[in-house]
Scaffold this motif. Sequence first.
Motif, PDB file in Angstrom:
ATOM      1  N   LEU A 189       0.832  -1.192   0.000  1.00  0.00           N
ATOM      2  CA  LEU A 189       0.000   0.000   0.000  1.00  0.00           C
ATOM      3  C   LEU A 189       0.872   1.249   0.000  1.00  0.00           C
ATOM      4  O   LEU A 189       0.483   2.291  -0.488  1.00  0.00           O
ATOM      5  N   ASN A 193       0.956   5.495  -2.162  1.00  0.00           N
ATOM      6  CA  ASN A 193       1.131   6.838  -1.635  1.00  0.00           C
ATOM      7  C   ASN A 193       2.404   7.479  -2.140  1.00  0.00           C
ATOM      8  O   ASN A 193       2.427   8.617  -2.564  1.00  0.00           O
ATOM      9  N   ALA A 222     -12.063  -4.469  -1.050  1.00  0.00           N
ATOM     10  CA  ALA A 222     -11.135  -3.750  -0.163  1.00  0.00           C
ATOM     11  C   ALA A 222     -10.156  -2.904  -0.978  1.00  0.00           C
ATOM     12  O   ALA A 222      -9.840  -1.768  -0.606  1.00  0.00           O
ATOM     13  N   ILE A 223      -9.679  -3.448  -2.081  1.00  0.00           N
ATOM     14  CA  ILE A 223      -8.746  -2.707  -2.947  1.00  0.00           C
ATOM     15  C   ILE A 223      -9.420  -1.443  -3.473  1.00  0.00           C
ATOM     16  O   ILE A 223      -8.822  -0.359  -3.480  1.00  0.00           O
ATOM     17  N   VAL A 225     -12.028   0.259  -2.204  1.00  0.00           N
ATOM     18  CA  VAL A 225     -12.244   1.238  -1.125  1.00  0.00           C
ATOM     19  C   VAL A 225     -10.953   1.972  -0.795  1.00  0.00           C
ATOM     20  O   VAL A 225     -10.899   3.199  -0.718  1.00  0.00           O
ATOM     21  N   MET A 226      -9.888   1.168  -0.642  1.00  0.00           N
ATOM     22  CA  MET A 226      -8.591   1.750  -0.293  1.00  0.00           C
ATOM     23  C   MET A 226      -8.091   2.686  -1.391  1.00  0.00           C
ATOM     24  O   MET A 226      -7.631   3.803  -1.123  1.00  0.00           O
ATOM     25  N   ALA A 227      -8.190   2.241  -2.632  1.00  0.00           N
ATOM     26  CA  ALA A 227      -7.731   3.055  -3.766  1.00  0.00           C
ATOM     27  C   ALA A 227      -8.469   4.391  -3.785  1.00  0.00           C
ATOM     28  O   ALA A 227      -7.863   5.447  -3.947  1.00  0.00           O
ATOM     29  N   HIS A 228      -9.780   4.333  -3.582  1.00  0.00           N
ATOM     30  CA  HIS A 228     -10.563   5.571  -3.610  1.00  0.00           C
ATOM     31  C   HIS A 228     -10.161   6.512  -2.488  1.00  0.00           C
ATOM     32  O   HIS A 228     -10.081   7.720  -2.674  1.00  0.00           O
ATOM     33  N   LYS A 229      -9.879   5.942  -1.309  1.00  0.00           N
ATOM     34  CA  LYS A 229      -9.440   6.783  -0.191  1.00  0.00           C
ATOM     35  C   LYS A 229      -8.143   7.494  -0.509  1.00  0.00           C
ATOM     36  O   LYS A 229      -7.876   8.594  -0.044  1.00  0.00           O
ATOM     37  N   LEU A 230      -7.312   6.832  -1.330  1.00  0.00           N
ATOM     38  CA  LEU A 230      -6.020   7.425  -1.695  1.00  0.00           C
ATOM     39  C   LEU A 230      -6.126   8.260  -2.964  1.00  0.00           C
ATOM     40  O   LEU A 230      -5.125   8.749  -3.486  1.00  0.00           O
TER      41      LEU A 230
END
Length: 280
Positions: A189, A193, A222-223, A225-230
Amino acid sequence: SKTLGRNRYSYFTPELQASAQNRLRLITDLRGAIAGEQFRVYFQPVIELATGRIVKAEALLRWQHPQRGMVMPDEFIPLIEETGMIHEIGEWVFREAVHWAQRWRTGRHSEFQISVNKSPVQFQKEANGHIGWLAHLEELGLPGNTIAIEITEGLLLDADPAIVGALLGCRDVGIQVALDDFGTGYSSLAYLNRFDIDYLKIDKSFIGNLTDNPGDMALSEAIIVMAHKLGLKVIAEGVETAAQRDLLASVGCDYGQGYLFSRPLPPEAFEALLLDDKCF
Ligand code: C2E
Ligand code: CA
Ligand code: CA
Ligand code: CA
């Protein structure tokens, strides 16, 4: 080799000799392929799942061999990397992609983008390759985001300063970056960033099992959701069924690519599909 025992004598089987010969033969043929204009760029549509419209395409290399017929990239990319031919061919793929993108960026498709694959070998030699790319785009009056570069996690693993510099250079001129085959390598992850990546492509091995493997579905979700948060957009590769598309859309996946929509096509056939403005 470390393999002992039963397979000890298997290294010199006729099959292996044949494949070594095949390899040499392919390398010889590849040397003539550039001059003989035997390479082709195919385009596979990328669909915006919310609207069903084609918004992007991935450029995929093909080799039209005079005797063998169409040779797929997995068979010859390693060879053109070893022999250094990848540099010249990679530049050609880029120019083809730009040529067609310029033609296709009109009307409803004014934001149309084409992505090209760039292997770590290419970055080693062309640390500043984006400067030439930018010059070419500028000559044609095209913005950087006409093109996206697809890289794999392997490239980021070493975090060679020259490569990091090249990636940042691309981003500075507006060329976008997609992380390909996500989930297959040493996915970290932290990369997402650190490298300011625009798109994440979920590998087709996860998409294939989406409907019958709850684990793969959970992972994909999960990927996303995480991608969108980033702040990244997500492209699902290898979408082959409507059920897969619907599941992906239901968890907010941005784009899909796969045989459900279309196989990679020669430019003329791709253009016909685009002009049709078909909704998937
Ligand atoms: P990739 O970048 O992961 O490209 C996606 C591959 O998945 C393509 O294979 C595509 O035809 C295939 N694919 C698309 N939709 C589906 C589907 O629904 N199901 C299945 N099973 N497969 C699907 P292709 O064209 O054979 O390319 C193989 C690999 O060769 C690419 O994998 C990429 O790593 C490499 N490659 C292709 N063109 C280039 C290029 O111009 N430069 C470089 N460096 N590598 C390239
Ligand atoms: Ca790719
Ligand atoms: Ca891929
Ligand atoms: Ca791949």
